[in-house]
Scaffold this active site. Sequence first.
Site, mmCIF file in Angstrom:
data_model
loop_
_atom_site.group_PDB
_atom_site.id
_atom_site.type_symbol
_atom_site.label_atom_id
_atom_site.label_comp_id
_atom_site.label_asym_id
_atom_site.label_seq_id
_atom_site.Cartn_x
_atom_site.Cartn_y
_atom_site.Cartn_z
ATOM 1 C CD GLU A 30 4.196 5.322 4.655
ATOM 2 O OE1 GLU A 30 4.359 4.096 4.502
ATOM 3 O OE2 GLU A 30 3.810 5.826 5.727
ATOM 4 C CG ASP A 69 3.708 -0.622 5.087
ATOM 5 O OD1 ASP A 69 3.196 -0.924 4.001
ATOM 6 O OD2 ASP A 69 3.076 -0.061 6.002
ATOM 7 C CG ASP A 120 -0.201 0.271 2.517
ATOM 8 O OD1 ASP A 120 0.689 -0.533 2.849
ATOM 9 O OD2 ASP A 120 -0.506 1.267 3.207
ATOM 10 C CE1 TYR A 162 -4.622 2.663 4.608
ATOM 11 C CE2 TYR A 162 -3.207 0.831 5.206
ATOM 12 C CZ TYR A 162 -3.413 2.007 4.531
ATOM 13 O OH TYR A 162 -2.390 2.551 3.770
#
Length: 538
Positions: free
Chosen positions: A501, A98, A95, A247
Amino acid sequence: MSRRRPAPELLLLLVAALVAASLVGRACGAAAEIEAVEEEEEAVDYGAALSKSLLYFEAQRSGRLPHGQRVRWRGHSGLTDGLQQGVDLVGGYYDAGDHVKFGLPMAFTVTMLSWGAIDFADDVAAAGEWAHALDAIKWGTDYFVKAHTEPFVYWAEVGDGDTDHYCWQRPEDMTTSRQAYRIDRDNPGSDLAGETAAALAAASIVFRRSNPHYSHLLLHHAQQMFEFGDRYRGTYDSSIAAVRSYYASVSGYRDELLWAALWLHRATGREDYLRYAVDNAHAFGGVGWAMTEFSWDVKYAGVQVLAAKLLLDGDPQGLKHRAVLEQYKAKAEHYLCACLGRNGNGSDVDRSPGGMLYVRQWNNLQYVSSAAFLLTAYSGYLSAAGAALRCPAAAGDPAAVPPSELLALARSQADYILGRNPLRLSYMVGYGRRFPVRVHHRGASIVSHKANDRFIGCMQGFDDWFGRGRANPNVLAGAIVGGPNRRDEFRDDRGNYMQTEACTYNTAPMVGVFARLHRLATAEGCRRRGINTAAECR
């Protein structure tokens, strides 16, 4: 260190040097002003942004990479995913920075890629990126089909966020847990099932002409996933504790079920799916929530835009349910007017001093990109219908906001991302003269295994690569990072994950936006040059 006074003869030289520097400084200042103006007027290359956007998804691939892989610093990874559970879960997307495969944001990413490919198919094709767009979508949908092992079983996640975040490794060296988690009858996840159904239904439309068999397969799984989510209701983070810190489904599952129903209606034309969205409009909040964001978690604005499109298109089935769809449309236009700053009742989306739409501190550009998409799409729907947007605070006639104003705001947000902002910094990695070079991304921040195949362990990655101040050795081209704060401030630091990120759902909505803006810019360039015969001008 001691400070010494200069000798008398050196003083004369210093005075002369200062005078010369003053004259040169004025010239340099003038040159700098000219350069600044030139930079200000430099055309934004939406075609390059589109190409890089699609390239980014190749950097996020998990599994066995194909021979045509263009991001050469990546290699195979996650080749035993699902082995412990006796299922094949190889593939899909990481995603962000990571190596966990989270089902909900991955599905939203594919839904948005597919929506862009549907609405802006001609624009993507005209830019020569249609095959790459299909590849990006299919890499996700192939995985969704694999993960849907039984009608009421779906594998929701591979990897453990907690152990993964304590490790800084290349995906090719992964030693972290690859535990897989699933939803089923006893452990429901209607939000995840609904979003995956939406992604598969939207993708089935994309592949309908080029690969009808595959399109049918996707639609079959989409219908089963919707039934699964609707029959066994509950949020997926109530069933899977491991996902809650990363999430969590804050909005619940009702928005995803409405979202899935409308995508299935668009894919099949079956009125029962539309009736589901109509019958549950009030109970599920579809016509109750007035939104100022659209994201991987909160789908209501997207639901409302899809419903409004049925009315604007004059869809015969939609017209039968006009009363409820008008309520959806009013809420869709509330979101769009909020982005435009035209609601006038304190419910508008904030703006940074530099003009960026601002929703919240962490990864704000995800909300910018999703807003840009809905503005671009709705502008097209209004134009096709010969209609205008109705905003309470619109000057004069309440219906006086033309489609061009929506598109102009979308363009301004795209331009902001691409460097037309107070810092003159592109927030798309690899685009423009200046962009973030210390992106919070494990694979990009460590030397490619192809350049150095020596194993790099968890702590070694932190010690040797994470903490170093130099630029990443690999450019994560096309990635849109989290971006600046509400004051347009940004710190390019690998540890500043809120801003540096990048996530797949930041870039996915912009594929359609960049394609549309590139087509319009190309057409405008042709008009200015008086050319209409060249291939790119047709």
